[in-house]
Scaffold this motif. Structure first.
Motif, PDB file in Angstrom:
ATOM      1  N   GLU A   1       0.670  -1.225  -0.032  1.00  0.00           N
ATOM      2  CA  GLU A   1       0.109   0.185  -0.048  1.00  0.00           C
ATOM      3  C   GLU A   1       0.981   1.286   0.187  1.00  0.00           C
ATOM      4  OE1 GLU A   1      -3.272   2.712   0.194  1.00  0.00           O
ATOM      5  OE2 GLU A   1      -3.039   0.779  -0.498  1.00  0.00           O
ATOM      6  N   GLY A   2       1.910   1.253   0.815  1.00  0.00           N
ATOM      7  CA  GLY A   2       2.777   2.424   0.465  1.00  0.00           C
ATOM      8  C   GLY A   2       3.494   2.499  -0.552  1.00  0.00           C
ATOM      9  N   ALA A   3       3.899   1.592  -1.332  1.00  0.00           N
ATOM     10  CA  ALA A   3       4.591   1.681  -2.479  1.00  0.00           C
ATOM     11  C   ALA A   3       3.742   2.210  -3.502  1.00  0.00           C
ATOM     12  CB  ALA A   3       5.252   0.355  -3.107  1.00  0.00           C
ATOM     13  N   LEU A   4       1.989   1.635  -3.528  1.00  0.00           N
ATOM     14  CA  LEU A   4       1.235   2.310  -4.496  1.00  0.00           C
ATOM     15  C   LEU A   4       0.796   3.581  -4.112  1.00  0.00           C
ATOM     16  CD1 LEU A   4      -1.073  -0.820  -4.455  1.00  0.00           C
ATOM     17  CD2 LEU A   4       0.286  -0.069  -6.131  1.00  0.00           C
ATOM     18  N   VAL A   5       0.643   4.005  -2.842  1.00  0.00           N
ATOM     19  CA  VAL A   5       0.418   5.368  -2.684  1.00  0.00           C
ATOM     20  C   VAL A   5       1.567   6.294  -3.001  1.00  0.00           C
ATOM     21  CG1 VAL A   5       0.196   7.271  -0.755  1.00  0.00           C
ATOM     22  CG2 VAL A   5      -1.043   5.022  -0.672  1.00  0.00           C
ATOM     23  N   ARG A   6       2.906   5.874  -2.957  1.00  0.00           N
ATOM     24  CA  ARG A   6       3.947   6.701  -3.430  1.00  0.00           C
ATOM     25  C   ARG A   6       3.950   6.870  -4.889  1.00  0.00           C
ATOM     26  NH1 ARG A   6       8.423   5.180  -5.432  1.00  0.00           N
ATOM     27  NH2 ARG A   6       8.278   2.951  -4.639  1.00  0.00           N
ATOM     28  N   LEU A   7       3.771   5.729  -5.396  1.00  0.00           N
ATOM     29  CA  LEU A   7       3.699   5.559  -7.084  1.00  0.00           C
ATOM     30  C   LEU A   7       2.778   6.478  -7.609  1.00  0.00           C
ATOM     31  CD1 LEU A   7       4.774   1.865  -7.827  1.00  0.00           C
ATOM     32  CD2 LEU A   7       6.135   3.885  -8.346  1.00  0.00           C
ATOM     33  N   ALA A   8       1.560   6.306  -7.049  1.00  0.00           N
ATOM     34  CA  ALA A   8       0.455   7.236  -7.492  1.00  0.00           C
ATOM     35  C   ALA A   8       0.644   8.586  -7.395  1.00  0.00           C
ATOM     36  CB  ALA A   8      -0.855   6.658  -6.779  1.00  0.00           C
ATOM     37  N   HIS A   9       1.067   8.739  -6.271  1.00  0.00           N
ATOM     38  CA  HIS A   9       1.516  10.253  -5.891  1.00  0.00           C
ATOM     39  C   HIS A   9       2.608  10.984  -6.719  1.00  0.00           C
ATOM     40  CE1 HIS A   9       1.894  14.057  -3.507  1.00  0.00           C
ATOM     41  NE2 HIS A   9       3.374  13.853  -3.670  1.00  0.00           N
ATOM     42  N   GLU A  10       3.615  10.318  -7.143  1.00  0.00           N
ATOM     43  CA  GLU A  10       4.428  10.639  -8.198  1.00  0.00           C
ATOM     44  C   GLU A  10       3.911  10.919  -9.468  1.00  0.00           C
ATOM     45  OE1 GLU A  10       7.595   7.325  -8.126  1.00  0.00           O
ATOM     46  OE2 GLU A  10       8.417   8.374  -5.929  1.00  0.00           O
ATOM     47  N   GLN A  11       3.020  10.178  -9.885  1.00  0.00           N
ATOM     48  CA  GLN A  11       2.447  10.278 -11.200  1.00  0.00           C
ATOM     49  C   GLN A  11       1.303  11.128 -11.232  1.00  0.00           C
ATOM     50  OE1 GLN A  11       2.277   6.579 -13.700  1.00  0.00           O
ATOM     51  NE2 GLN A  11       3.942   5.717 -12.424  1.00  0.00           N
ATOM     52  N   ASN A  12       1.005  11.362 -10.170  1.00  0.00           N
ATOM     53  CA  ASN A  12      -0.317  12.436  -9.963  1.00  0.00           C
ATOM     54  C   ASN A  12      -1.644  11.681 -10.747  1.00  0.00           C
ATOM     55  OD1 ASN A  12      -1.741  14.690  -9.074  1.00  0.00           O
ATOM     56  ND2 ASN A  12      -1.487  15.544 -11.094  1.00  0.00           N
ATOM     57  N   VAL A  13      -1.650  10.435 -10.269  1.00  0.00           N
ATOM     58  CA  VAL A  13      -2.912   9.455 -10.318  1.00  0.00           C
ATOM     59  C   VAL A  13      -3.515   8.812  -9.312  1.00  0.00           C
ATOM     60  CG1 VAL A  13      -2.162   9.220 -12.883  1.00  0.00           C
ATOM     61  CG2 VAL A  13      -1.646   7.707 -11.139  1.00  0.00           C
TER      62      VAL A  13
END
Length: 131
Positions: free
Chosen positions: A36-48
């Motif tokens: 979940e932490g990794a998904l949140v970080r990736l989504a935040h980085e891509q602004n999606v």
């Protein structure tokens, strides 16, 4: 809507565009706290959103990039285009002054360094777009 506004809308949408009839299929995915932490970080980085991140990642497995990553690279190219236009204006002014006085000023070197840095950013952005 102006060209800049439509460009901004194209590149800033977090959610996927709506489709006629809506999306009838849903999938529930369980993840660990680390995932979940990794998904949140990736989504935040891509602004999606996380659902958009998961769908784009799964549907682009045979491609080099997700649609969001490609849009981000294109947006970067637009920024670089504006930056190069501003820099070229400075280069023209410096060249005019240099031709008039015969003197090479420190600001010319700084501007040319900026040109080199921007050219490197253009190369990186184009490399990200290349198949």
């Amino acid at each position: 809507m102006t060209e800049n506004e439509s460009r901004r809308a194209l590149f800033s949408r977090r959610r996927r565009a709506n489709v006629d009839g809506g999306r009838q299929h849903f999938h529930k995915v369980g993840v660990s706290p680390e995932e979940e932490g990794a998904l949140v970080r990736l989504a935040h980085e891509q602004n999606v959103t996380i659902p958009r991140l998961l769908v784009e990642a799964a549907l682009s497995l045979d491609q080099r990039e997700t649609p969001t990553e490609r849009k981000q690279a294109v947006a970067e190219l637009f920024k670089l285009h504006r930056l190069l236009a501003a820099i070229s204006n400075n280069v023209n002014q410096i060249a005019r002054a240099t031709n008039a006085t015969g003197e090479v000023r420190d600001e010319m070197r700084a501007t040319l360094d900026a040109v080199r840095r921007t050219a490197a950013r253009v190369d990186e952005a184009v490399d990200r777009l290349a198949p």
